[in-house]
Design a protein around this motif. Sequence first.
Motif, short mmCIF file in Angstrom:
data_model
loop_
_atom_site.label_atom_id
_atom_site.label_comp_id
_atom_site.label_asym_id
_atom_site.label_seq_id
_atom_site.Cartn_x
_atom_site.Cartn_y
_atom_site.Cartn_z
N THR A 58 0.83 -1.22 0.00
CA THR A 58 0.00 0.00 0.00
C THR A 58 0.86 1.26 0.00
O THR A 58 0.41 2.30 -0.47
N PHE A 61 1.03 2.54 -3.52
CA PHE A 61 -0.18 2.92 -4.25
C PHE A 61 0.00 4.28 -4.93
O PHE A 61 0.50 5.22 -4.31
N THR A 62 -0.45 4.34 -6.18
CA THR A 62 -0.38 5.58 -6.95
C THR A 62 -1.75 6.11 -7.32
O THR A 62 -1.86 7.21 -7.86
N ASP A 67 -2.23 -0.44 -9.23
CA ASP A 67 -2.01 -0.68 -7.80
C ASP A 67 -2.39 -2.13 -7.47
O ASP A 67 -3.40 -2.63 -7.95
N TYR A 69 -3.90 -3.77 -5.27
CA TYR A 69 -4.89 -3.73 -4.20
C TYR A 69 -5.24 -5.14 -3.71
O TYR A 69 -5.26 -5.40 -2.51
N ARG A 96 -5.98 3.49 -0.40
CA ARG A 96 -6.45 3.46 -1.79
C ARG A 96 -7.18 4.75 -2.12
O ARG A 96 -6.95 5.36 -3.17
#
Length: 174
Positions: A58, A61-62, A67, A69, A96
């Motif tokens: 995480t 995450f971009t 991502d 997830y 997220r």
Amino acid sequence: MERQLKTISKNAITEAISKVQHYRYLNQAEEAESICRDILAVDPEHQMALRLLGLSITDQFTGHSSDRYKEAESCFEQLSSAYERFYYLGILYERRAKAQLRTGQLAHTLNVNFEQAMHCFEEAEKIRPQGNDDAVLRWNRCLRLLQSIPELAVEKEPAGMEETDSPPVWNRSR
């Protein structure tokens, strides 16, 4: 000859965990992730390694579809403590949403993830260890973020109408 990954010894896990934490503090999530994978290769159910692997993912995450997830979610779902499962799944949804917020995604898509995060934090709060308000703190942060997004502010009535006003009734007989 094809090269193979080398296996760490079980005795090295404690030191490897401290290296994971060090690399995360340095914002080197990829290095932290790699070490977590080495730990899990010798101890697939190591709770701290699962938690840190999920967090390391995480950290990367971009806010884009690339991502990972589901991979992070899988790590957190393997946690044996119900409190930790809810708490870290909440962090997953929160991170997220924050990553999507940074990329300028539509407010209604952010709302779903923030609401899921808040639900997880509420569930964690119900079963939290005594004196641990981490889930409460995260829930409050999510709410403050939601309140700061103008597109998510909901008006109860159209502008200019009082609570006792009603919308005009059109007489179709004219």
